[in-house]
Design an enzyme around this catalytic site. Structure first.
Site, mmCIF file in Angstrom:
data_model
loop_
_atom_site.group_PDB
_atom_site.id
_atom_site.type_symbol
_atom_site.label_atom_id
_atom_site.label_comp_id
_atom_site.label_asym_id
_atom_site.label_seq_id
_atom_site.Cartn_x
_atom_site.Cartn_y
_atom_site.Cartn_z
ATOM 1 N N HIS A 18 0.840 -1.203 0.000
ATOM 2 C CA HIS A 18 0.000 0.000 0.000
ATOM 3 C C HIS A 18 0.874 1.252 0.000
ATOM 4 O O HIS A 18 2.105 1.169 -0.044
ATOM 5 C CB HIS A 18 -0.984 -0.018 1.172
ATOM 6 C CG HIS A 18 -0.330 -0.133 2.524
ATOM 7 N ND1 HIS A 18 0.391 0.893 3.080
ATOM 8 C CD2 HIS A 18 -0.273 -1.160 3.406
ATOM 9 C CE1 HIS A 18 0.855 0.515 4.253
ATOM 10 N NE2 HIS A 18 0.475 -0.733 4.475
ATOM 11 N N HIS A 21 4.009 1.599 2.270
ATOM 12 C CA HIS A 21 5.241 0.946 1.813
ATOM 13 C C HIS A 21 5.890 1.771 0.695
ATOM 14 O O HIS A 21 7.101 1.988 0.685
ATOM 15 C CB HIS A 21 4.945 -0.462 1.281
ATOM 16 C CG HIS A 21 4.220 -1.338 2.249
ATOM 17 N ND1 HIS A 21 3.067 -2.011 1.921
ATOM 18 C CD2 HIS A 21 4.463 -1.638 3.545
ATOM 19 C CE1 HIS A 21 2.640 -2.700 2.971
ATOM 20 N NE2 HIS A 21 3.468 -2.480 3.977
ATOM 21 N N CYS A 126 2.129 -10.219 20.553
ATOM 22 C CA CYS A 126 1.273 -9.655 19.500
ATOM 23 C C CYS A 126 1.784 -10.153 18.160
ATOM 24 O O CYS A 126 2.919 -9.848 17.776
ATOM 25 C CB CYS A 126 1.274 -8.127 19.523
ATOM 26 S SG CYS A 126 0.471 -7.421 18.065
ATOM 27 N N CYS A 129 2.707 -7.486 15.529
ATOM 28 C CA CYS A 129 4.027 -6.888 15.763
ATOM 29 C C CYS A 129 5.133 -7.927 15.637
ATOM 30 O O CYS A 129 6.284 -7.578 15.483
ATOM 31 C CB CYS A 129 4.154 -6.328 17.176
ATOM 32 S SG CYS A 129 3.179 -4.881 17.511
ATOM 33 N N CYS A 143 -2.597 -4.340 22.360
ATOM 34 C CA CYS A 143 -1.348 -3.879 21.738
ATOM 35 C C CYS A 143 -1.443 -2.392 21.411
ATOM 36 O O CYS A 143 -2.401 -1.965 20.765
ATOM 37 C CB CYS A 143 -1.090 -4.682 20.469
ATOM 38 S SG CYS A 143 0.120 -3.910 19.397
ATOM 39 N N HIS A 146 -1.461 -2.070 17.429
ATOM 40 C CA HIS A 146 -2.505 -2.675 16.598
ATOM 41 C C HIS A 146 -3.893 -2.705 17.240
ATOM 42 O O HIS A 146 -4.870 -3.009 16.563
ATOM 43 C CB HIS A 146 -2.092 -4.089 16.187
ATOM 44 C CG HIS A 146 -0.896 -4.098 15.289
ATOM 45 N ND1 HIS A 146 0.388 -4.279 15.756
ATOM 46 C CD2 HIS A 146 -0.788 -3.889 13.954
ATOM 47 C CE1 HIS A 146 1.232 -4.194 14.744
ATOM 48 N NE2 HIS A 146 0.555 -3.969 13.642
ATOM 49 N N LYS A 295 -10.252 11.972 9.007
ATOM 50 C CA LYS A 295 -9.806 12.827 7.909
ATOM 51 C C LYS A 295 -9.861 12.131 6.557
ATOM 52 O O LYS A 295 -10.051 12.737 5.544
ATOM 53 C CB LYS A 295 -8.386 13.309 8.193
ATOM 54 C CG LYS A 295 -8.345 14.220 9.388
ATOM 55 C CD LYS A 295 -7.334 15.327 9.184
ATOM 56 C CE LYS A 295 -7.437 16.379 10.261
ATOM 57 N NZ LYS A 295 -7.050 15.904 11.581
ATOM 58 N N LYS A 298 -12.508 5.341 3.492
ATOM 59 C CA LYS A 298 -13.002 4.730 2.259
ATOM 60 C C LYS A 298 -14.399 5.233 1.924
ATOM 61 O O LYS A 298 -14.701 5.482 0.766
ATOM 62 C CB LYS A 298 -13.005 3.207 2.398
ATOM 63 C CG LYS A 298 -11.665 2.612 2.004
ATOM 64 C CD LYS A 298 -11.818 1.259 1.340
ATOM 65 C CE LYS A 298 -10.524 0.874 0.640
ATOM 66 N NZ LYS A 298 -9.899 -0.316 1.075
HETATM 67 N N1 MSP Z 1 8.814 -6.628 8.049
HETATM 68 C C1 MSP Z 1 8.971 -5.562 8.965
HETATM 69 C C2 MSP Z 1 10.257 -4.795 8.721
HETATM 70 C C3 MSP Z 1 11.497 -5.594 8.767
HETATM 71 S S1 MSP Z 1 12.895 -4.623 8.395
HETATM 72 C C4 MSP Z 1 14.198 -5.573 8.765
HETATM 73 C C5 MSP Z 1 7.802 -4.599 8.834
HETATM 74 N N2 MSP Z 1 7.111 -4.657 7.692
HETATM 75 S S2 MSP Z 1 5.861 -3.722 7.328
HETATM 76 O O1 MSP Z 1 5.323 -4.255 6.097
HETATM 77 O O2 MSP Z 1 4.969 -3.624 8.421
HETATM 78 O O3 MSP Z 1 6.471 -2.344 6.984
HETATM 79 C C6 MSP Z 1 6.639 -1.340 7.957
HETATM 80 C C7 MSP Z 1 7.225 -0.134 7.280
HETATM 81 O O4 MSP Z 1 6.404 0.271 6.166
HETATM 82 C C8 MSP Z 1 7.293 1.099 8.139
HETATM 83 O O5 MSP Z 1 8.430 1.114 8.968
HETATM 84 C C9 MSP Z 1 7.349 2.176 7.095
HETATM 85 O O6 MSP Z 1 8.620 2.205 6.538
HETATM 86 C C10 MSP Z 1 6.357 1.672 6.070
HETATM 87 N N3 MSP Z 1 5.000 2.097 6.345
HETATM 88 C C11 MSP Z 1 3.904 1.301 6.467
HETATM 89 N N4 MSP Z 1 2.802 2.071 6.658
HETATM 90 C C12 MSP Z 1 3.139 3.363 6.666
HETATM 91 C C13 MSP Z 1 2.443 4.578 6.836
HETATM 92 N N5 MSP Z 1 1.128 4.646 6.969
HETATM 93 N N6 MSP Z 1 3.188 5.711 6.864
HETATM 94 C C14 MSP Z 1 4.537 5.706 6.736
HETATM 95 N N7 MSP Z 1 5.211 4.578 6.561
HETATM 96 C C15 MSP Z 1 4.538 3.395 6.479
HETATM 97 O O7 MSP Z 1 7.573 -3.836 9.736
#
Ligand code: MSP
Length: 508
Positions: A18, A21, A126, A129, A143, A146, A295, A298
């Site tokens: 999404h 990422h 969790c 997490c 958590c 979450h 804010k 969907k």
């Molecule tokens: N798999 C672990 C990370 C392992 S790194 C060795 C993880 N994955 S995750 O899919 O949950 O990705 C988290 C990361 O995605 C966040 O740290 C950030 O970089 C990014 N983001 C996910 N949602 C986000 C937002 N809504 N806003 C900003 N960054 C976001 O954690």
């Protein structure tokens, strides 16, 4: 040549990629491209985190084996990386056999260092997490990240003796005050360390979807240990035959959001030290893009789907908007309305129009040929343009992406005012003003060229298109920041073309 290695977190493949990422991936791409144009030897790594309970559960819910599930979803993340135009050098999957073997060797080193012990442990876990919580960390028993209820998990696991590294970590923080940025995150991590570190379980007995502990295949390696090691394992096989590890480790910067600060800023350096590696040079922790709640929702129809936006408007407007709208490092709310507003007012009106006007005036008044430099106003515009390049360059290097964009935009606005003040259409009517008109048109083209070069890391396709329209060279070597000098505008014919950013009809 200095090296610059940058990473994103590797994303869980529990669901589709999404905008969150995409956000970190674009940020890393901006930094990677910025450093390439400084002339650095860059390595930019991203990828997917595919083991652990969270992923196994997602597979189960879909009635798939974990392997089927990850093989289906990982390509979606790879595609996302491509659709945001990320220039990553490698895409790691933690299910790569090379990574799996490397992780096993890594944990063997922890054991050889005497930092592993077998213990029985029970705690509130969790799954979202993939981490344990203390009772007092929970909010109403749930958590804090979450909002779900953790489950009691009790097992005999292998523990990493993190507590042994508490003092070294503290020293590291004191000696490297910039190693975690922004400062608020540094303070948060340091106070966590000073609050006392518990040893951590680094294996799981209850699940099978993971990398086996080499000395006890009944257990798999904890997904966070497996995942963090990607930052070094990737270097051993990203380019077969090349020793990237000595070239790119320690990483110059890990980019991540604050949700995973503790893993990166506390556990990871300790694991590295124990296994005989250096800690990464720095970590930059950005905020959240806020899309939920009042804010944006969907039902209101104002959720920003990155793929739809890219398909409709191209990727550069999205890249621009995210970093212009939300100060990088802080949380910020984004919306489709906000996107459309900025697109129209800044990309369509202020930048796109300026390019069209400059190209068309050169077409009309100088038959499409860029006039040579003329000494007008003592080179004031050149000085302003080069000051903008220097300031924005420094801000990009300091990961102040939003500030850098503001610096460039002030100059874009300055060029727009310059058009209004000089009114080339009036100068063109007076033959005595021919030299001034040359100087003005030259200045506008030279100024726009600086804008394009400075913005290149953020909106790469658009920057190249602006250079093309101005008849300027735009091979990689031409995009170096050192080329961003006012007097480097080459004699050329401009190329007329449709609007760079066709206006969005907001009513429709
Ligand atoms: N798999 C672990 C990370 C392992 S790194 C060795 C993880 N994955 S995750 O899919 O949950 O990705 C988290 C990361 O995605 C966040 O740290 C950030 O970089 C990014 N983001 C996910 N949602 C986000 C937002 N809504 N806003 C900003 N960054 C976001 O954690």
């Amino acid at each position: 040549m200095s090296t610059y290695s940058i990473t994103t977190p590797i994303y869980y493949v529990n669901a589709e990629p999404h905008l969150g990422h995409a956000y970190t991936t674009i940020a890393a791409d901006i930094m990677a491209r910025h450093h390439r144009r400084l002339g650095d030897d860059v390595f930019f790594l991203t990828g997917t985190d595919e083991h652990g309970n969270k992923v196994a559960q997602a597979a189960e819910e879909r009635g798939l084996t974990p392997r089927e599930h990850v093989d289906g979803l990982a390509p979606r993340f790879r595609e996302m990386t491509g659709s945001v135009n990320a220039s990553n050098d490698f895409f790691i999957r933690t299910t790569d056999p090379e990574h799996e073997a490397y992780v096993q060797r890594f944990v063997e080193r922890l054991r050889a260092a005497g930092d592993i012990e077998k213990r029985t442990y029970g705690g509130l876990y969790c799954t979202a997490c993939e981490g344990f919580y203390n009772e007092h960390d929970l909010v109403d028993g749930k958590c804090p990240v979450h909002g779900t209820e953790p489950v009691w998990l009790e097992e005999e696991n292998y523990f990493f003796l993190l507590s042994r590294y508490q003092e070294r970590l503290r020293q590291h923080y004191l000696e490297h005050p910039d190693w975690v940025r922004p400062r608020s995150r540094y303070n948060e991590a340091l106070s966590f360390i000073e609050g006392g570190l518990d040893d951590i379980s680094i294996s799981r007995k209850s699940i099978t979807w993971g990398i086996p502990v080499p000395w006890d295949p009944e257990q798999v390696i904890y997904v966070w240990v497996d995942a963090l090691i990607n930052y070094v394992s990737a270097l051993t096989y990203a380019q077969p035959g090349a020793d990237l590890e000595s070239r790119y480790w320690p990483a110059d910067i890990h980019l991540l959001a604050k949700d995973i600060l503790k893993f990166h800023a506390v556990i990871w350096p300790a694991l590295l030290w124990s296994a005989g590696y250096e800690a990464p040079r720095s970590e930059f922790i950005h905020g959240y893009l806020l899309m939920g709640g009042e804010k944006m929702s969907k039902t209101r129809g104002n959720v920003l789907d990155p793929f739809a936006v890219i398909e409709q408007r191209g990727v550069d407007p999205l890249r621009f908007y995210l970093f212009r709208e939300v100060t990088f490092g802080q949380d910020g709310v984004i919306s489709l309305e906000g996107f459309e507003q900025r697109y129209n007012s800044e990309l369509a009106n202020e930048l796109g129009n300026l390019v069209s006007r400059v190209v068309s005036m050169i077409g009309k008044y100088r038959s499409g040929r860029l006039p040579g430099a003329t000494d007008i106003d003592g080179g004031a515009l050149a000085r302003e343009g080069e000051a903008m390049v220097a300031a924005a360059g420094g801000q990009f290097s300091a990961v102040e992406i939003t500030a850098a964009l503001e610096t460039v935009w002030e100059f874009v606005r300055r060029l727009n005012r310059y058009v209004e003040e000089e009114a080339p259409w009036k100068l063109a009517k007076d033959t005595d003003q021919a030299e001034r008109l040359d100087g003005v048109l030259h200045g506008l083209a030279a100024g726009l060229r600086l804008v394009a070069l400075t913005l290149h890391p953020v909106i790469p396709d658009t920057a190249i298109e602006i250079l093309r329209r101005l008849g300027q060279p735009h091979e990689p070597a031409d995009l170096l920041l050192a080329e961003a000098r006012f007097d480097r505008l080459v004699a050329a014919d401009v190329v007329a073309a449709p609007s760079l950013f066709p206006r969005i009809d907001v009513e429709a």
